[in-house]
Design a protein around this motif. Sequence first.
Motif, PDB file in Angstrom:
ATOM      1  N   THR A   1      -1.000 -68.615  -5.514  1.00  0.00           N
ATOM      2  CA  THR A   1      -2.365 -68.661  -4.970  1.00  0.00           C
ATOM      3  C   THR A   1      -3.220 -67.470  -5.409  1.00  0.00           C
ATOM      4  O   THR A   1      -4.437 -67.483  -5.211  1.00  0.00           O
ATOM      5  CB  THR A   1      -2.341 -68.680  -3.429  1.00  0.00           C
ATOM      6  N   GLU A   2      -2.606 -66.479  -5.995  1.00  0.00           N
ATOM      7  CA  GLU A   2      -3.296 -65.215  -6.298  1.00  0.00           C
ATOM      8  C   GLU A   2      -4.545 -65.394  -7.152  1.00  0.00           C
ATOM      9  O   GLU A   2      -5.582 -64.788  -6.894  1.00  0.00           O
ATOM     10  CB  GLU A   2      -2.328 -64.244  -6.974  1.00  0.00           C
ATOM     11  N   ARG A   3      -4.492 -66.235  -8.136  1.00  0.00           N
ATOM     12  CA  ARG A   3      -5.615 -66.364  -9.073  1.00  0.00           C
ATOM     13  C   ARG A   3      -6.857 -66.985  -8.433  1.00  0.00           C
ATOM     14  O   ARG A   3      -7.953 -66.896  -8.972  1.00  0.00           O
ATOM     15  CB  ARG A   3      -5.203 -67.148 -10.311  1.00  0.00           C
ATOM     16  N   PHE A   4      -6.693 -67.587  -7.269  1.00  0.00           N
ATOM     17  CA  PHE A   4      -7.827 -68.210  -6.586  1.00  0.00           C
ATOM     18  C   PHE A   4      -8.504 -67.271  -5.590  1.00  0.00           C
ATOM     19  O   PHE A   4      -9.478 -67.656  -4.956  1.00  0.00           O
ATOM     20  CB  PHE A   4      -7.363 -69.472  -5.839  1.00  0.00           C
ATOM     21  N   LEU A   5      -8.010 -66.064  -5.484  1.00  0.00           N
ATOM     22  CA  LEU A   5      -8.515 -65.122  -4.486  1.00  0.00           C
ATOM     23  C   LEU A   5      -9.506 -64.136  -5.075  1.00  0.00           C
ATOM     24  O   LEU A   5      -9.505 -63.882  -6.277  1.00  0.00           O
ATOM     25  CB  LEU A   5      -7.339 -64.348  -3.871  1.00  0.00           C
ATOM     26  N   SER A   6     -10.303 -63.563  -4.208  1.00  0.00           N
ATOM     27  CA  SER A   6     -11.214 -62.500  -4.640  1.00  0.00           C
ATOM     28  C   SER A   6     -10.394 -61.252  -4.961  1.00  0.00           C
ATOM     29  O   SER A   6      -9.215 -61.165  -4.608  1.00  0.00           O
ATOM     30  CB  SER A   6     -12.214 -62.173  -3.526  1.00  0.00           C
ATOM     31  N   ARG A   7     -11.012 -60.314  -5.617  1.00  0.00           N
ATOM     32  CA  ARG A   7     -10.322 -59.074  -5.995  1.00  0.00           C
ATOM     33  C   ARG A   7      -9.768 -58.360  -4.758  1.00  0.00           C
ATOM     34  O   ARG A   7      -8.633 -57.896  -4.754  1.00  0.00           O
ATOM     35  CB  ARG A   7     -11.294 -58.163  -6.759  1.00  0.00           C
ATOM     36  N   LYS A   8     -10.570 -58.288  -3.709  1.00  0.00           N
ATOM     37  CA  LYS A   8     -10.146 -57.625  -2.479  1.00  0.00           C
ATOM     38  C   LYS A   8      -8.957 -58.358  -1.858  1.00  0.00           C
ATOM     39  O   LYS A   8      -7.989 -57.735  -1.409  1.00  0.00           O
ATOM     40  CB  LYS A   8     -11.307 -57.568  -1.495  1.00  0.00           C
ATOM     41  N   GLN A   9      -9.002 -59.665  -1.853  1.00  0.00           N
ATOM     42  CA  GLN A   9      -7.893 -60.459  -1.316  1.00  0.00           C
ATOM     43  C   GLN A   9      -6.629 -60.306  -2.165  1.00  0.00           C
ATOM     44  O   GLN A   9      -5.519 -60.266  -1.637  1.00  0.00           O
ATOM     45  CB  GLN A   9      -8.285 -61.931  -1.226  1.00  0.00           C
ATOM     46  N   GLN A  10      -6.825 -60.203  -3.478  1.00  0.00           N
ATOM     47  CA  GLN A  10      -5.675 -60.001  -4.364  1.00  0.00           C
ATOM     48  C   GLN A  10      -4.982 -58.676  -4.075  1.00  0.00           C
ATOM     49  O   GLN A  10      -3.754 -58.597  -4.074  1.00  0.00           O
ATOM     50  CB  GLN A  10      -6.123 -60.035  -5.826  1.00  0.00           C
ATOM     51  N   LEU A  11      -5.764 -57.641  -3.816  1.00  0.00           N
ATOM     52  CA  LEU A  11      -5.168 -56.337  -3.508  1.00  0.00           C
ATOM     53  C   LEU A  11      -4.369 -56.391  -2.206  1.00  0.00           C
ATOM     54  O   LEU A  11      -3.265 -55.845  -2.128  1.00  0.00           O
ATOM     55  CB  LEU A  11      -6.253 -55.267  -3.427  1.00  0.00           C
ATOM     56  N   ARG A  12      -4.912 -57.063  -1.198  1.00  0.00           N
ATOM     57  CA  ARG A  12      -4.188 -57.223   0.064  1.00  0.00           C
ATOM     58  C   ARG A  12      -2.904 -58.024  -0.157  1.00  0.00           C
ATOM     59  O   ARG A  12      -1.847 -57.694   0.389  1.00  0.00           O
ATOM     60  CB  ARG A  12      -5.063 -57.929   1.097  1.00  0.00           C
ATOM     61  N   LEU A  13      -3.020 -59.061  -0.957  1.00  0.00           N
ATOM     62  CA  LEU A  13      -1.861 -59.902  -1.244  1.00  0.00           C
ATOM     63  C   LEU A  13      -0.781 -59.104  -1.968  1.00  0.00           C
ATOM     64  O   LEU A  13       0.407 -59.228  -1.657  1.00  0.00           O
ATOM     65  CB  LEU A  13      -2.278 -61.099  -2.092  1.00  0.00           C
ATOM     66  N   ARG A  14      -1.184 -58.276  -2.901  1.00  0.00           N
ATOM     67  CA  ARG A  14      -0.198 -57.472  -3.647  1.00  0.00           C
ATOM     68  C   ARG A  14       0.527 -56.493  -2.733  1.00  0.00           C
ATOM     69  O   ARG A  14       1.726 -56.259  -2.901  1.00  0.00           O
ATOM     70  CB  ARG A  14      -0.871 -56.756  -4.807  1.00  0.00           C
ATOM     71  N   ARG A  15      -0.183 -55.922  -1.763  1.00  0.00           N
ATOM     72  CA  ARG A  15       0.480 -55.037  -0.794  1.00  0.00           C
ATOM     73  C   ARG A  15       1.507 -55.827   0.013  1.00  0.00           C
ATOM     74  O   ARG A  15       2.613 -55.365   0.274  1.00  0.00           O
ATOM     75  CB  ARG A  15      -0.547 -54.377   0.130  1.00  0.00           C
ATOM     76  N   ARG A  16       1.121 -57.031   0.419  1.00  0.00           N
ATOM     77  CA  ARG A  16       2.041 -57.893   1.164  1.00  0.00           C
ATOM     78  C   ARG A  16       3.256 -58.263   0.304  1.00  0.00           C
ATOM     79  O   ARG A  16       4.394 -58.266   0.778  1.00  0.00           O
ATOM     80  CB  ARG A  16       1.310 -59.172   1.615  1.00  0.00           C
ATOM     81  N   LEU A  17       3.002 -58.550  -0.961  1.00  0.00           N
ATOM     82  CA  LEU A  17       4.097 -58.895  -1.873  1.00  0.00           C
ATOM     83  C   LEU A  17       5.066 -57.727  -2.050  1.00  0.00           C
ATOM     84  O   LEU A  17       6.282 -57.929  -2.111  1.00  0.00           O
ATOM     85  CB  LEU A  17       3.557 -59.347  -3.229  1.00  0.00           C
ATOM     86  N   LEU A  18       4.538 -56.510  -2.121  1.00  0.00           N
ATOM     87  CA  LEU A  18       5.415 -55.345  -2.248  1.00  0.00           C
ATOM     88  C   LEU A  18       6.362 -55.248  -1.061  1.00  0.00           C
ATOM     89  O   LEU A  18       7.548 -54.956  -1.226  1.00  0.00           O
ATOM     90  CB  LEU A  18       4.594 -54.065  -2.390  1.00  0.00           C
ATOM     91  N   ALA A  19       5.848 -55.513   0.128  1.00  0.00           N
ATOM     92  CA  ALA A  19       6.700 -55.486   1.324  1.00  0.00           C
ATOM     93  C   ALA A  19       7.747 -56.603   1.255  1.00  0.00           C
ATOM     94  O   ALA A  19       8.921 -56.384   1.597  1.00  0.00           O
ATOM     95  CB  ALA A  19       5.848 -55.624   2.576  1.00  0.00           C
ATOM     96  N   LEU A  20       7.328 -57.777   0.814  1.00  0.00           N
ATOM     97  CA  LEU A  20       8.278 -58.892   0.703  1.00  0.00           C
ATOM     98  C   LEU A  20       9.346 -58.619  -0.351  1.00  0.00           C
ATOM     99  O   LEU A  20      10.527 -58.952  -0.155  1.00  0.00           O
ATOM    100  CB  LEU A  20       7.547 -60.195   0.386  1.00  0.00           C
ATOM    101  N   TYR A  21       8.943 -58.007  -1.469  1.00  0.00           N
ATOM    102  CA  TYR A  21       9.933 -57.642  -2.500  1.00  0.00           C
ATOM    103  C   TYR A  21      10.957 -56.663  -1.932  1.00  0.00           C
ATOM    104  O   TYR A  21      12.161 -56.783  -2.189  1.00  0.00           O
ATOM    105  CB  TYR A  21       9.257 -57.017  -3.722  1.00  0.00           C
ATOM    106  N   ALA A  22      10.495 -55.690  -1.153  1.00  0.00           N
ATOM    107  CA  ALA A  22      11.404 -54.708  -0.548  1.00  0.00           C
ATOM    108  C   ALA A  22      12.356 -55.397   0.430  1.00  0.00           C
ATOM    109  O   ALA A  22      13.565 -55.123   0.434  1.00  0.00           O
ATOM    110  CB  ALA A  22      10.610 -53.613   0.149  1.00  0.00           C
ATOM    111  N   ASP A  23      11.816 -56.292   1.252  1.00  0.00           N
ATOM    112  CA  ASP A  23      12.667 -57.034   2.194  1.00  0.00           C
ATOM    113  C   ASP A  23      13.704 -57.868   1.447  1.00  0.00           C
ATOM    114  O   ASP A  23      14.882 -57.890   1.819  1.00  0.00           O
ATOM    115  CB  ASP A  23      11.823 -57.960   3.070  1.00  0.00           C
ATOM    116  N   ALA A  24      13.261 -58.552   0.400  1.00  0.00           N
ATOM    117  CA  ALA A  24      14.168 -59.402  -0.374  1.00  0.00           C
ATOM    118  C   ALA A  24      15.276 -58.572  -1.009  1.00  0.00           C
ATOM    119  O   ALA A  24      16.453 -58.957  -0.957  1.00  0.00           O
ATOM    120  CB  ALA A  24      13.384 -60.163  -1.451  1.00  0.00           C
ATOM    121  N   ALA A  25      14.919 -57.431  -1.573  1.00  0.00           N
ATOM    122  CA  ALA A  25      15.925 -56.575  -2.212  1.00  0.00           C
ATOM    123  C   ALA A  25      16.949 -56.098  -1.187  1.00  0.00           C
ATOM    124  O   ALA A  25      18.155 -56.094  -1.446  1.00  0.00           O
ATOM    125  CB  ALA A  25      15.251 -55.397  -2.896  1.00  0.00           C
TER     126      ALA A  25
END
Length: 77
Positions: free
Chosen positions: A35-59
């Motif tokens: 869904t990232e490509r459909f978001l505004s720049r600000k939303q993408q940055l928030r999403l990337r922060r969320r993804l970093l947390a999910l990557y850490a949880d997954a690891a």
Amino acid sequence: MRVERRVKMTLKELGQEYLRQYELIKKHISEIKATERFLSRKQQLRLRRRLLALYADAASLRVTGEHLVNYYGGCNE
């Protein structure tokens, strides 16, 4: 009165559950990234922060799950 039933799990079973949760988070990450490509720049940055947390949880789930599954050197307890 509610009676709680305790379920006993071996370390291997617990590790397998961690690995199942790891797979679910991986799938969730893929869905979010789609869904990232459909978001505004600000939303993408928030999403990337969320993804970093999910990557850490997954690891963490993967490492812990593998450790538990192989705790006794791969033998069947």
